[in-house]
Design a protein around this motif. Sequence first.
Motif, PDB file in Angstrom:
ATOM      1  N   ARG A 158      47.442   9.580   5.633  1.00  0.00           N
ATOM      2  CA  ARG A 158      48.155  10.096   4.440  1.00  0.00           C
ATOM      3  C   ARG A 158      47.257  11.056   3.656  1.00  0.00           C
ATOM      4  NH1 ARG A 158      49.927   4.772   3.539  1.00  0.00           N
ATOM      5  NH2 ARG A 158      48.409   4.577   1.876  1.00  0.00           N
ATOM      6  N   GLU A 159      45.982  10.667   3.493  1.00  0.00           N
ATOM      7  CA  GLU A 159      45.040  11.522   2.759  1.00  0.00           C
ATOM      8  C   GLU A 159      44.836  12.845   3.483  1.00  0.00           C
ATOM      9  OE1 GLU A 159      41.516   9.156   2.200  1.00  0.00           O
ATOM     10  OE2 GLU A 159      42.521   7.823   0.776  1.00  0.00           O
ATOM     11  N   GLN A 160      44.730  12.800   4.814  1.00  0.00           N
ATOM     12  CA  GLN A 160      44.546  14.016   5.612  1.00  0.00           C
ATOM     13  C   GLN A 160      45.777  14.915   5.478  1.00  0.00           C
ATOM     14  OE1 GLN A 160      43.627  13.318   9.705  1.00  0.00           O
ATOM     15  NE2 GLN A 160      43.298  15.486  10.152  1.00  0.00           N
ATOM     16  N   ALA A 161      46.971  14.315   5.535  1.00  0.00           N
ATOM     17  CA  ALA A 161      48.206  15.089   5.393  1.00  0.00           C
ATOM     18  C   ALA A 161      48.285  15.735   4.007  1.00  0.00           C
ATOM     19  CB  ALA A 161      49.427  14.203   5.640  1.00  0.00           C
ATOM     20  N   ALA A 162      47.861  15.007   2.981  1.00  0.00           N
ATOM     21  CA  ALA A 162      47.876  15.550   1.619  1.00  0.00           C
ATOM     22  C   ALA A 162      46.900  16.720   1.498  1.00  0.00           C
ATOM     23  CB  ALA A 162      47.529  14.454   0.611  1.00  0.00           C
ATOM     24  N   MET A 163      45.733  16.612   2.128  1.00  0.00           N
ATOM     25  CA  MET A 163      44.754  17.699   2.074  1.00  0.00           C
ATOM     26  C   MET A 163      45.268  18.929   2.825  1.00  0.00           C
ATOM     27  SD  MET A 163      41.126  15.643   1.888  1.00  0.00           S
ATOM     28  CE  MET A 163      40.202  16.934   2.542  1.00  0.00           C
ATOM     29  N   GLU A 164      45.918  18.693   3.948  1.00  0.00           N
ATOM     30  CA  GLU A 164      46.522  19.804   4.706  1.00  0.00           C
ATOM     31  C   GLU A 164      47.567  20.516   3.841  1.00  0.00           C
ATOM     32  OE1 GLU A 164      45.995  21.002   7.876  1.00  0.00           O
ATOM     33  OE2 GLU A 164      44.264  19.662   8.046  1.00  0.00           O
TER      34      GLU A 164
END
Length: 172
Positions: A158-164
């Motif tokens: 989820r954090e990676q998707a938010a950063m993307e």
Amino acid sequence: GQQPLVTPAHTRISGKKTGFAEAVRRLDADVAASPESIRARLKRARLRLLLDRPGFEEDIAAVQEVDEGSVEAQAMIATWLTRQGDYAAAMKEAAAAWSGCQAEEAPRLYDADLKPLQQTLEDVMLDLSGLGAEVPEGVELSGAKERREAREMERAMREQAAMEQMRKQQQP
């Protein structure tokens, strides 16, 4: 870091969504009308524990007087002891409740479902072991470790998707 403790604004009593103050009043009335009611005492104890209100010990003692092996009472005592900072005693209570859930004859449950209760107890014991409490022999926590790893993986994704998403929004 650690997730903040979020207290919900409502609970369910007799299947109806209600505010905590009303829930406490209704449970007080239920206990007054039927002092031997384990279900009402457990619900009120859980609410008192959640809201950090006095009377938790009295309700749990009343439950254990009627059903001394109540795994739900033991689970709540483990939570209460954890809050008191007595991790070894909390582990002992959680392990006793977990063992009761593993018994050949399923425990009598008043306000919980067996599988979620078992998983919660395993998660609590895993947390307590991280705080230095010794896991009793015969307690199996591999399922709790797998659930924790899955939650951590999901959070990282989820954090990676938010950063993307943020990177895409910043590009001209």
